[in-house]
Design a protein around this motif. Sequence first.
Motif, short mmCIF file in Angstrom:
data_model
loop_
_atom_site.label_atom_id
_atom_site.label_comp_id
_atom_site.label_asym_id
_atom_site.label_seq_id
_atom_site.Cartn_x
_atom_site.Cartn_y
_atom_site.Cartn_z
N ALA A 122 6.75 5.29 4.04
CA ALA A 122 7.23 5.79 3.00
C ALA A 122 6.37 5.91 1.72
N PRO A 123 6.37 4.79 1.15
CA PRO A 123 5.37 4.88 -0.18
C PRO A 123 4.00 5.59 0.09
N LEU A 124 3.40 5.32 1.23
CA LEU A 124 2.04 6.19 1.38
C LEU A 124 2.13 7.63 1.47
N ALA A 125 3.26 8.05 2.44
CA ALA A 125 3.37 9.46 2.58
C ALA A 125 3.82 10.24 1.19
N ILE A 126 4.50 9.14 0.48
CA ILE A 126 4.93 9.95 -0.90
C ILE A 126 3.69 10.41 -1.77
#
Length: 396
Positions: A14-18
């Motif tokens: 999730a942090p990477l995709a954000i």
Amino acid sequence: MILLPSLASLTAAAPLAIDMYVPAFPDMVSTLETTSSGVQLSMTAFLAGLVLGQFLLGPVSDTLGRRRLLLGGTALFALFSLLCALSPTVHFLIGARFLQGAAGACGAVLARAVIVDWYRGPSVARYFSTLAMITGVAPVAAPLLGAVILLFAPWQAVFVVLAVVGLAQCATVWWRVPESLPPEDRNPGGLKDSFRAMGTLLRTRAFVGYAVALSCAAAALFAYVSGSSFVFQIVYGMSPLGYGVVFAVNAISMTAAAALFGALSQRVRLNTLLMTALSVSFLATLGHVVIDLGTGGNVITTWVCLVLTIAGMGMAFPAIMTIGQGVAGHSAGSASALLGGGQFLLGAVAAPIVGVFGESSGTPMAVIMLVALSCAVLALAVLARPWRGHGEHSRG
């Protein structure tokens, strides 16, 4: 142990995709023939999917188990990432990002639930601190990784890389993450009782206090993330490289504080660590506001205050996660959903507020952070009442 790195990797999706596609915004505006606000809406859609996905997947996993949902969620994350790469219009991208966020929620919410299923006692705090360290590093690495990808390929390649990440996570779950919630330990009443368990948690004063405190602290963190680049680059005239150093140092302070929490949790009460950490963040932000209002502030005092604020959060987040799961007992999935979903819900609301007040001063960011942290302290004091020792594990 192999299981912990596998679970930690699930929280990074999730942090990477954000953040990984942020450097591609200008190219995406041109390619998709849209506006900057249109592309930014795709991030809002992702966060909305991430929140909704956590609220749904947590209680469902208490009934159906963790492994099947992790396999399905990581596979769908890969699929929806690929759809993002193939988006012909910004509207298609927004829809695909919402679905990508909902699928990406599985890694965050279920990794925490699996830890509670497998581990007991003081070791739980140490494992949550590891997840917090991964969560702190991923947002820093993501824009840099995205920028490197854009040196050699168009923006679509960022989402192809995310699809590969999803497939790798699916393979990791298949080979390294066994079912942690056997049928005899699942909610016997089915999905209806699982969602009822979530309602019970929302009526539990202490749990609500910890959840609200976590959400408000996350709102302060999102306000910092969305506003700090303007403060350091526009207000204080730093270069992008200089700001990158500031952001990296702050992230390192958060990661170090999370590691310190893992070490101290074996000897110090979790609630004591939480109250200390949140107090540090609150007082540092209060000092930030007072200095800004009194002298106009400068880059050194702003940076020092932010380092202390972010470090306090680095210890407070895993502390609240550990305590909250302890208060919830056997409803690990529901608790993880409420704690994690609330973080991103208030964070998504707080992030754009900083920009409303303009870019001519660093004071609005500091004030918004102070308001959010004040609410966190109030929730802790009035609802959670940490001095009563909720969610503590026996050290004997």
